[in-house]
Design an enzyme around this catalytic site. Structure first.
Site, PDB file in Angstrom:
ATOM      1  N   LYS A 133       0.782  -1.450   0.252  1.00 47.84           N
ATOM      2  CA  LYS A 133      -0.477   0.160  -0.203  1.00 47.84           C
ATOM      3  C   LYS A 133       0.631   1.570  -0.454  1.00 47.84           C
ATOM      4  CE  LYS A 133      -3.462  -1.670   2.506  1.00 47.84           C
ATOM      5  NZ  LYS A 133      -4.998  -2.174   1.596  1.00 47.84           N
ATOM      6  N   ARG A 160     -10.618 -11.046   0.908  1.00 53.03           N
ATOM      7  CA  ARG A 160     -11.952 -12.680   0.372  1.00 53.03           C
ATOM      8  C   ARG A 160     -10.926 -13.605   0.155  1.00 53.03           C
ATOM      9  NH1 ARG A 160     -11.386  -8.643  -4.954  1.00 53.03           N
ATOM     10  NH2 ARG A 160     -11.314  -7.269  -3.084  1.00 53.03           N
TER      11      ARG A 160
END
Length: 502
Positions: free
Chosen positions: A271, A345
């Site tokens: 990130k 996920r």
């Protein structure tokens, strides 16, 4: 803070300060001192416009008048915000015991007592665990006493609603503690310890936890792949709420699944550094599920709930999963990892499957899953995806009852086409930069089988809520909704402080 209810007039209680809400065009419900409060309204110092505050003293009590606006727009959220606003003034005044006079003649569906308790307790929250001098300490480090007690006065007994609201608000604040705790302290192991603590406190809760070896034994290749980049032990946390024998249980067994990535660096697909410091809150879904289970147990709700929380860090060491890797999930589907920052996920995929194997008959997961949902809905609504209309309606109704806002988002086979992999069954990150929140939900949908399922993406609503009772940091979002959902499933809404109890 002690919170109680009374049918005694507010002016007659032991409170040092009485709070009265003003509704447009309706004057002061119970005036005192030969019309002193009405005079304050008449001269314009007090106003019924929302959250306008005025203070006066009559005899031995202070009175805080707070505007509530028009009656036709007076709902629980207006009261929640008014209570938070009034608390700020109570603090300034040095109030120790306050009494709120509940507005009169609200509709039967209103949860006025609940809303005022929630607004007060949530606004009173402070996270100062790591500060050597707390915000309310004086310059010498002496602790300043805040509001010690809150009394709610009404013509009807609101004790049940007040007791219920205290349990739920404290659970929300406990979830905020988990969210706000730095990642070097709130590790997956620490989250498991909190689950064990709740299970030890409530007889209806049972607890188990599995580490890295357990994930492998359960075939959870997706969850394990995320965890392999960190030296911290992952934790598959399972809590079950089972009412004691003799309690009639209504409704299906609920499965609550929470993403709890206690720190998310993005892995190899790292990130930007500017946003990374807040990535401790990527466990907000797990925090909501965990503390909701504590509240459900404390309220002794007649419903069975299985909670599955996937806790891990997403870091990048020499053994971390890499873009291009192919992993096998617990239900046998293979996934090509095209982006290691689409890790939530992967964790949820195995956890959803596990909840089904444990017997969940209705599924709902909560996760700070996608930046795309923030683009779509901002910080106002959580995104709701569901594959069953009745279950979607039930969750939406629970959220409305709880005073939390969700917005239904689409699922469709054309979105599902986008999650098909090239070298594996699925990709965790479709190449097209469109519909990111929907494709993430469609990925999860591949792991829910025939069980009615819903997904709540809280990436926008879990942090820095901007509300007077949850402005900065963790918001504890969905704790209230999960409790309301369990109440509805068990048919316990009214008994636990629903419409009949205010």
């Amino acid at each position: 803070m002690r919170v109680t209810a009374t049918t005694e007039p507010a002016a007659s209680t032991a409170a040092d300060t009485v709070v009265i809400g003003l509704i447009e065009g309706e004057g002061v419900p119970h005036d005192v001192g030969d019309g002193a409060l009405g005079a304050l309204l008449a001269c314009g110092e007090a106003k019924a416009s929302r959250n306008h505050l005025a203070v006066t003293r009559v005899a031995d009590k202070r009175y805080v008048l707070v505007g509530l606006g028009a009656r036709e727009r007076l709902d629980d959220e207006v009261l929640r915000v008014a209570a938070a606003t009034a608390l700020g003034r109570l603090r300034e005044l040095g109030s120790r015991v306050a009494c709120w006079e509940l507005p009169h003649k609200l509709p039967a569906s209103a949860h006025s007592a609940r809303a005022i308790v929630e607004g007060t307790l949530l606004a009173a929250y402070r996270f100062d665990r790591f500060k050597s001098q707390r915000e309310e300490d004086d310059e010498n480090g002496n602790a300043a006493a805040g509001l010690e007690a809150l009394i709610l006065s009404d013509h009807e007994d609101r004790s049940a609603a007040v007791a219920r609201a205290v349990v739920v608000a404290e659970a929300v604040n406990a979830a905020r503690d988990l969210q706000n705790t730095p990642a070097n302290h709130m590790t997956p192991t620490a989250l498991g310890d909190r689950a064990a603590e709740l299970a030890a406190t409530h007889a209806s809760l049972s607890f188990e936890v599995h580490g890295r070896d357990g994930l492998r034994e359960l075939g959870m290749g997706a969850f394990a792949a995320v965890a392999q980049g960190s030296d911290e032990e992952p934790a598959l946390i399972v809590l079950r709420h089972t009412p004691p024998g003799g309690v009639e249980v209504a409704g299906p067994t609920l499965g609550y699944v929470g993403k709890a990535v206690t720190f998310d660096s993005g892995g190899i697909s790292i990130k930007p550094s500017a946003s990374m410091a807040d990535m401790k809150f990527d466990m907000s879904g797990g925090a909501a599920v965990l503390e909701a289970m504590g509240a459900i147990a404390a309220l002794e709700l007649p419903v069975r709930v299985i909670a599955v929380i996937g806790a891990t860090e997403n870091l990048l060491n020499g053994g971390a999963m890499k873009p291009g890797d192919v992993i096998t999930t617990a239900n046998g589907l293979t996934v090509q990892v095209d982006n290691t920052d689409a890790e939530g996920r992967l964790v949820l995929a195995d956890c959803l499957h596990h909840a089904i194997t444990l017997g969940a008959q209705r599924l709902v997961d909560a996760a700070t899953l996608t930046g795309a949902i923030v683009v779509a809905l901002g910080k106002v609504h959580s995104g709701l995806f569901a594959d069953d209309e009745a279950w979607a309606a039930e969750i939406a109704a629970a959220a409305e009852d709880a005073g939390e806002m969700v917005w239904r988002m689409p699922l469709h086979e054309r979105y599902a086409e986008l999650v098909k992999g090239q070298t594996a069954d699925l990709t965790n990150s479709p190449p097209a930069r469109t519909g990111g929140a929907v494709t993430a939900a469609e990925f999860l949908h591949r792991f829910t089988g025939d069980v009615p399922w819903a997904h709540l993406d809280i990436a926008g609503t879990a942090w820095d809520g901007g509300r007077p009772y949850a402005a900065k940091g963790g918001t504890g979002v969905l704790v209230r909704t999960f409790v309301a959902l369990a109440e509805r499933a068990g048919g316990a809404g009214a008994a636990a402080g629903g419409p009949a109890a205010g």
